[in-house]
Scaffold this motif. Structure first.
Motif, short mmCIF file in Angstrom:
data_model
loop_
_atom_site.label_atom_id
_atom_site.label_comp_id
_atom_site.label_asym_id
_atom_site.label_seq_id
_atom_site.Cartn_x
_atom_site.Cartn_y
_atom_site.Cartn_z
N GLY A 148 0.82 -1.21 0.00
CA GLY A 148 0.00 0.00 0.00
C GLY A 148 0.85 1.25 0.00
O GLY A 148 2.06 1.21 -0.21
N ASN A 149 0.21 2.38 0.27
CA ASN A 149 0.87 3.68 0.25
C ASN A 149 1.56 3.92 1.59
O ASN A 149 0.92 4.24 2.58
CB ASN A 149 -0.16 4.78 -0.03
N TYR A 150 2.89 3.79 1.61
CA TYR A 150 3.70 3.94 2.82
C TYR A 150 3.91 5.43 3.07
O TYR A 150 4.41 6.15 2.22
CB TYR A 150 5.04 3.24 2.64
N VAL A 186 1.49 2.03 6.62
CA VAL A 186 0.40 1.99 5.65
C VAL A 186 -0.91 2.00 6.42
O VAL A 186 -1.14 1.14 7.28
CB VAL A 186 0.49 0.73 4.77
#
Length: 133
Positions: A36-38, A79
């Motif tokens: 996912g978007n870290y 995330v």
């Protein structure tokens, strides 16, 4: 802490870390990949690096208040509400040469003051009834 945000509760968790012994006796740290978007939300030098998400910075504030100022958990990144690699600053600080067991990033009271100076209380802080820093 679980905090009502609209109609769902936010629950946070931290990824487990492991120390691996490599051939030749070298050591390495390993964590599971978080897909996912870290995002890095705050750092261990008082910086708020991601605006918009309220839970991560409120969590740091919560740890400070819950421990009556004895420590604070910062360097919140990950995330969603699944975080990794936190840093703990203790009121007593790194006075014993091993940073009170919390690593060389433990900046002690100075690190706590830096977070408190940069933190802006948000809706989650208010929902938790945290004292204004």
């Amino acid at each position: 802490p679980a905090v009502a945000s609209n109609t769902r509760a936010n629950k946070i968790a931290f990824a487990s870390a492991s120390v691996l012994e490599l051939p030749g006796g070298k050591l390495a740290n390993a964590e599971f990949l978080l897909p996912g978007n870290y995002v890095k939300h705050n750092d261990n030098n008082g910086g708020v690096t991601a605006e918009g998400r309220e839970v991560p910075n409120a969590f740091s504030h919560f740890t400070y208040e819950r421990t009556r100022g004895a420590l604070i958990v910062v360097d919140i990144q990950g995330v969603g509400d699944f975080f990794t690699d936190p840093q703990i600053h203790t009121r007593d600080g790194p006075n014993d040469g091993v940073a009170n067991g919390y690593g060389v990033g433990n900046m002690g009271a100075a690190g706590i003051r830096k977070f408190c100076a940069s933190h802006r209380c948000n809706a989650v802080c208010r929902a938790l009834r945290l004292k204004h820093l």
